[in-house]
Write a protein that holds these residues in place. Structure first.
Motif, PDB file in Angstrom:
ATOM      1  N   TYR A  16       0.819  -1.199   0.000  1.00  0.00           N
ATOM      2  CA  TYR A  16       0.000   0.000   0.000  1.00  0.00           C
ATOM      3  C   TYR A  16       0.861   1.260   0.000  1.00  0.00           C
ATOM      4  N   TRP A  17       0.334   2.302  -0.615  1.00  0.00           N
ATOM      5  CA  TRP A  17       0.936   3.636  -0.630  1.00  0.00           C
ATOM      6  C   TRP A  17       2.314   3.659  -1.297  1.00  0.00           C
ATOM      7  N   SER A  18       2.581   2.710  -2.169  1.00  0.00           N
ATOM      8  CA  SER A  18       3.868   2.628  -2.856  1.00  0.00           C
ATOM      9  C   SER A  18       3.618   2.603  -4.365  1.00  0.00           C
ATOM     10  N   LEU A 106       7.206  13.253  -5.616  1.00  0.00           N
ATOM     11  CA  LEU A 106       7.457  12.312  -4.528  1.00  0.00           C
ATOM     12  C   LEU A 106       6.125  11.981  -3.866  1.00  0.00           C
ATOM     13  N   ASN A 107       5.875  10.709  -3.565  1.00  0.00           N
ATOM     14  CA  ASN A 107       4.558  10.301  -3.062  1.00  0.00           C
ATOM     15  C   ASN A 107       4.140  11.009  -1.778  1.00  0.00           C
ATOM     16  N   THR A 116       7.524   7.288   2.560  1.00  0.00           N
ATOM     17  CA  THR A 116       8.172   7.911   1.410  1.00  0.00           C
ATOM     18  C   THR A 116       8.838   6.843   0.551  1.00  0.00           C
ATOM     19  N   VAL A 117       8.569   6.904  -0.753  1.00  0.00           N
ATOM     20  CA  VAL A 117       9.178   5.974  -1.716  1.00  0.00           C
ATOM     21  C   VAL A 117       9.951   6.823  -2.717  1.00  0.00           C
TER      22      VAL A 117
END
Length: 123
Positions: A16-18, A106-107, A116-117
């Motif tokens: 998730y969230w990546s 940036l995410n 953060t990825v």
């Protein structure tokens, strides 16, 4: 050139969230991400951010002029967050989302934390 099937691409990851990169369009990237629960409050200094809900639903929370607003997005709906606007996506369950944004995005925007990825995978 190749055809892209979003359903097949979403099956290739479960985190998730990546965001994952699935295409390039000039200086922009098309990314897929799975959202679950709440993200973080953040903003992008230089980039607008486009959210298209493919599956599920997401509420985009915004802070603007000292007021908080919420936008409920269902499948097939999209929302553009302008640069500089603080926001936080919240998935209602699990949501599959297509992001269209400059490659420099940036995410987590101005926030650097465990979500953060920096180096996105291409699938």
């Amino acid at each position: 050139m190749e055809k892209v099937n979003l359903e097949d691409k979403f099956k290739q990851f479960n985190d998730y969230w990546s965001p994952k990169i699935v295409g390039d369009l000039g200086k922009y990237q098309i990314k897929l991400a799975k959202f679950h629960d709440q993200f973080v409050w953040y903003h992008h200094n230089n980039e607008d951010e486009f959210f298209l809900i493919i599956k599920g639903s997401v509420t985009i929370h915004l802070k603007e002029n000292n007021q908080e607003k919420q936008y409920e997005l269902k499948e097939g709906e999209f929302f553009i967050v302008p640069k500089g606007v603080e926001h936080m996506p919240v998935a209602n369950g699990v949501a599959e989302v297509l992001l269209f944004e400059p490659a420099t995005t940036l995410n987590t925007g101005n926030v650097k934390d465990e979500k953060t990825v920096s180096n996105l995978k291409r699938i």
